[in-house]
Motif scaffolding. Sequence first.
Motif, short mmCIF file in Angstrom:
data_model
loop_
_atom_site.label_atom_id
_atom_site.label_comp_id
_atom_site.label_asym_id
_atom_site.label_seq_id
_atom_site.Cartn_x
_atom_site.Cartn_y
_atom_site.Cartn_z
N ILE A 6 -7.41 -4.25 5.15
CA ILE A 6 -7.62 -2.82 5.36
C ILE A 6 -8.49 -2.25 4.25
O ILE A 6 -8.61 -2.84 3.17
N THR A 7 -9.10 -1.11 4.53
CA THR A 7 -9.81 -0.34 3.52
C THR A 7 -9.24 1.06 3.51
O THR A 7 -8.76 1.56 4.53
N ALA A 8 -9.26 1.69 2.35
CA ALA A 8 -8.74 3.04 2.22
C ALA A 8 -9.53 3.79 1.16
O ALA A 8 -10.09 3.18 0.24
N VAL A 23 -2.67 4.69 -4.92
CA VAL A 23 -3.18 3.56 -4.15
C VAL A 23 -2.03 2.83 -3.49
O VAL A 23 -2.07 2.54 -2.28
N GLU A 24 -0.99 2.53 -4.24
CA GLU A 24 0.15 1.80 -3.68
C GLU A 24 0.83 2.60 -2.57
O GLU A 24 1.23 2.03 -1.55
N ALA A 25 0.95 3.91 -2.73
CA ALA A 25 1.56 4.74 -1.69
C ALA A 25 0.72 4.72 -0.42
O ALA A 25 1.25 4.59 0.69
N ARG A 26 -0.60 4.81 -0.57
CA ARG A 26 -1.50 4.79 0.60
C ARG A 26 -1.41 3.44 1.31
O ARG A 26 -1.36 3.37 2.53
N LEU A 27 -1.38 2.35 0.56
CA LEU A 27 -1.32 1.02 1.16
C LEU A 27 0.03 0.76 1.82
O LEU A 27 0.10 0.08 2.84
N ASN A 28 1.10 1.31 1.26
CA ASN A 28 2.42 1.12 1.85
C ASN A 28 2.53 1.77 3.23
O ASN A 28 3.38 1.38 4.03
N VAL A 38 -10.31 -2.23 -6.15
CA VAL A 38 -11.25 -1.12 -6.02
C VAL A 38 -12.63 -1.76 -5.84
O VAL A 38 -13.07 -2.53 -6.69
N THR A 39 -13.29 -1.44 -4.74
CA THR A 39 -14.58 -2.07 -4.45
C THR A 39 -15.76 -1.12 -4.56
O THR A 39 -16.91 -1.57 -4.59
N ASP A 40 -15.50 0.19 -4.64
CA ASP A 40 -16.59 1.16 -4.76
C ASP A 40 -16.03 2.46 -5.32
O ASP A 40 -14.88 2.81 -5.05
N GLU A 46 -15.57 12.02 -6.16
CA GLU A 46 -14.36 11.61 -6.87
C GLU A 46 -13.41 10.83 -5.97
O GLU A 46 -12.22 11.13 -5.86
N LYS A 47 -13.96 9.81 -5.30
CA LYS A 47 -13.18 8.95 -4.41
C LYS A 47 -13.40 7.50 -4.80
O LYS A 47 -14.46 7.12 -5.27
N ALA A 48 -12.39 6.70 -4.57
CA ALA A 48 -12.49 5.26 -4.78
C ALA A 48 -12.21 4.56 -3.46
O ALA A 48 -11.31 4.97 -2.72
N ARG A 49 -12.97 3.52 -3.18
CA ARG A 49 -12.73 2.71 -1.98
C ARG A 49 -11.89 1.52 -2.40
O ARG A 49 -12.22 0.81 -3.36
N VAL A 50 -10.81 1.30 -1.68
CA VAL A 50 -9.89 0.20 -1.98
C VAL A 50 -9.85 -0.72 -0.78
O VAL A 50 -9.72 -0.26 0.36
N GLU A 51 -9.96 -2.03 -1.03
CA GLU A 51 -9.78 -3.04 0.01
C GLU A 51 -8.51 -3.80 -0.31
O GLU A 51 -8.25 -4.11 -1.47
N ALA A 52 -7.73 -4.11 0.72
CA ALA A 52 -6.43 -4.72 0.48
C ALA A 52 -6.04 -5.69 1.61
O ALA A 52 -6.53 -5.57 2.73
N ILE A 53 -5.14 -6.57 1.27
CA ILE A 53 -4.47 -7.43 2.23
C ILE A 53 -3.01 -6.97 2.27
O ILE A 53 -2.36 -6.88 1.23
#
Length: 56
Positions: A6-8, A23-28, A38-40, A46-53
């Motif tokens: 996923i990306t967020a 980040v952890e709350a969004r991924l949960n 964090v990939t971008d 003022e945003k960070a792009r997060v990629e996760a499994i």
Amino acid sequence: MTTHFITAEVDLKENPLKFKKDVEARLNEEGEPLRWAVTDVDKDNEKARVEAIVTK
């Protein structure tokens, strides 16, 4: 149990500990995060792009 990629987008915070919790709350919301990165960073918005499994 299945894994999903996923990306967020997460708002950047001045306090790094608050950012990690956000980040952890969004991924949960998507499942249990196995790992994330964090990939971008968009400094202007003022945003960070997060990629996760995550597992579901």
